[in-house]
Design a protein around this motif. Structure first.
Motif, PDB file in Angstrom:
ATOM      1  N   GLU A 102      27.485 -10.690  -4.110  1.00 29.42           N
ATOM      2  CA  GLU A 102      26.415 -10.127  -3.272  1.00 29.42           C
ATOM      3  C   GLU A 102      25.199 -11.035  -3.347  1.00 29.42           C
ATOM      4  N   LEU A 103      24.541 -11.235  -2.229  1.00 27.91           N
ATOM      5  CA  LEU A 103      23.366 -12.096  -2.168  1.00 27.91           C
ATOM      6  C   LEU A 103      22.146 -11.292  -1.743  1.00 27.91           C
ATOM      7  N   TYR A 104      20.986 -11.716  -2.195  1.00 23.98           N
ATOM      8  CA  TYR A 104      19.765 -11.057  -1.761  1.00 23.98           C
ATOM      9  C   TYR A 104      19.583 -11.235  -0.251  1.00 23.98           C
ATOM     10  N   GLU A 105      18.849 -10.330   0.330  1.00 23.58           N
ATOM     11  CA  GLU A 105      18.649 -10.348   1.775  1.00 23.58           C
ATOM     12  C   GLU A 105      18.004 -11.666   2.214  1.00 23.58           C
ATOM     13  N   GLY A 106      18.598 -12.287   3.219  1.00 23.24           N
ATOM     14  CA  GLY A 106      18.053 -13.514   3.779  1.00 23.24           C
ATOM     15  C   GLY A 106      18.603 -14.789   3.192  1.00 23.24           C
ATOM     16  N   VAL A 107      19.323 -14.697   2.074  1.00 20.88           N
ATOM     17  CA  VAL A 107      19.799 -15.905   1.389  1.00 20.88           C
ATOM     18  C   VAL A 107      20.731 -16.736   2.270  1.00 20.88           C
ATOM     19  N   ARG A 108      21.612 -16.073   2.994  1.00 20.37           N
ATOM     20  CA  ARG A 108      22.616 -16.808   3.776  1.00 20.37           C
ATOM     21  C   ARG A 108      22.005 -17.758   4.810  1.00 20.37           C
ATOM     22  N   THR A 109      20.871 -17.382   5.373  1.00 16.35           N
ATOM     23  CA  THR A 109      20.255 -18.222   6.400  1.00 16.35           C
ATOM     24  C   THR A 109      19.068 -19.035   5.875  1.00 16.35           C
ATOM     25  N   TRP A 110      18.673 -18.761   4.655  1.00 17.85           N
ATOM     26  CA  TRP A 110      17.463 -19.360   4.069  1.00 17.85           C
ATOM     27  C   TRP A 110      17.502 -20.881   4.045  1.00 17.85           C
ATOM     28  N   PHE A 111      18.563 -21.462   3.552  1.00 20.17           N
ATOM     29  CA  PHE A 111      18.585 -22.893   3.252  1.00 20.17           C
ATOM     30  C   PHE A 111      18.431 -23.746   4.511  1.00 20.17           C
ATOM     31  N   GLU A 112      19.154 -23.405   5.553  1.00 21.96           N
ATOM     32  CA  GLU A 112      19.048 -24.172   6.792  1.00 21.96           C
ATOM     33  C   GLU A 112      17.714 -23.896   7.481  1.00 21.96           C
ATOM     34  N   ARG A 113      17.255 -22.659   7.417  1.00 21.67           N
ATOM     35  CA  ARG A 113      15.986 -22.319   8.066  1.00 21.67           C
ATOM     36  C   ARG A 113      14.813 -23.054   7.427  1.00 21.67           C
ATOM     37  N   ILE A 114      14.806 -23.122   6.099  1.00 20.06           N
ATOM     38  CA  ILE A 114      13.735 -23.830   5.394  1.00 20.06           C
ATOM     39  C   ILE A 114      13.853 -25.339   5.623  1.00 20.06           C
ATOM     40  N   ARG A 115      15.076 -25.838   5.681  1.00 21.37           N
ATOM     41  CA  ARG A 115      15.262 -27.266   5.964  1.00 21.37           C
ATOM     42  C   ARG A 115      14.691 -27.611   7.339  1.00 21.37           C
ATOM     43  N   GLU A 116      14.951 -26.766   8.324  1.00 19.97           N
ATOM     44  CA  GLU A 116      14.425 -26.981   9.675  1.00 19.97           C
ATOM     45  C   GLU A 116      12.895 -26.935   9.676  1.00 19.97           C
TER      46      GLU A 116
END
Length: 304
Positions: A102-116
């Motif tokens: 289980e991941l905290y909310e938002g983790v799945r999209t966090w890495f690419e979104r912050i990179r952008e």
């Protein structure tokens, strides 16, 4: 949305290579996920029910104490021993358990979104995991499969020719985590490369400590947090958004281990999201000034 969408791949790569790098380093358990990764499927599969998970860790810690053993080596040994007669511990099985974490909310999209977001502000973001958890499980997560991480530094098994775990290949505890920050700083990412001990002039460091963010949740992250903090970087403590227990982050703040703390909410617009974006903006401005300083310095030195 990125302002670089219409650029060609080659021009994007060239543009990125000229940008300063901001390394974002994360603990994993209770930083990106609410619980220990081993307690989200594996421990249950070797005969411990939900009420006995603490018992597994108590037995593992007792094993370490009895044998004057590293706690991480103890839990890795216990994992293999408890699985005997039930199933083989293979890389594939561990990755399957990782995929269930289980991941905290938002983790799945966090890495690419912050990179952008970084690219939009002229900063190249690189994500790193530095964890005492299991590399094979982390590699099984959706983000890792999608290439979110520049490097995963975590405890890992050695596998025999049949793919079965037989021995620890790497055990990472709270003190030896710091070596990986130096590797990131110098761009010497291979764990067996002795170049990490070489002297590199500050202006030639690939990722100076001021361009590092370390995100963690507990005492095991303190050596890394302190190292980043005292060298001008940014340490962020996170706490569980459901329990809202801030005792650990309060303590880390009082002891000057972290500069900021926030709920482990990785969604767009959260407190954590806001702090990280502000750091990215600060990095962009500071590095522009730093580049000017280095140019002036080199010019002046050449006219001695």
């Amino acid at each position: 949305m990125s302002t670089y969408k219409n650029e060609s791949k080659d021009s994007l790569q060239s543009l990125e290579s000229s940008m300063p790098v901001l390394a974002m380093c994360y603990d994993f358990d209770k930083t990106l996920t609410p619980d220990d990764m081993q307690a989200q499927g594996f421990i249950q599969s070797v005969g411990y029910d939900e009420k006995q998970i603490k018992q597994f860790w108590q037995e593992s810690n007792q094993l370490a104490k009895k044998n004057d053993m590293d706690n991480n080596l103890a839990y890795m040994y216990k994992m293999i021993q408890e699985a005997v007669g039930r199933f083989y511990v293979t890389r594939e099985r561990l990755m399957e358990y990782g995929n269930q974490v289980e991941l905290y909310e938002g983790v799945r999209t966090w890495f690419e979104r912050i990179r952008e977001y970084g690219l939009e502000h002229g900063v190249r973001i690189e994500h790193y995991i530095i964890s005492s958890g299991l590399k094979e499980m982390i590699e099984g997560t959706e983000m890792a499969k999608n290439g979110a991480f520049k490097k995963i530094y975590a405890s890992a098994f050695m596998f025999d020719d049949k793919g079965v775990a037989v021995w620890p290949a790497q055990a990472i505890n709270y003190t030896n985590k710091t070596q990986f920050l130096f590797r990131i700083q110098k761009g010497v990412l291979d764990i067996n490369d002795p170049g990490v001990n070489d002297y590199i002039r500050p202006e030639e460091q690939r990722v100076p400590f001021r361009n590092m963010i370390y995100i963690g949740d507990s005492d095991t992250d303190i050596p890394c947090m302190s190292l980043v903090n005292v060298n001008g970087g940014h340490s962020i403590g996170v706490y569980d958004p459901d329990s809202k227990n801030k005792d650990k982050v309060y303590k880390m703040m009082q002891h000057h281990r972290i500069r900021y703390y926030a709920s482990a909410d990785y969604t767009d617009g959260s407190d954590l999201d806001t702090v990280v974006k502000q750091i990215i903006q600060k990095t962009a401005a500071y590095e522009a000034l730093e580049q000017q300083y280095v140019r002036n310095k080199h010019e002046a030195e050449s006219h001695r």
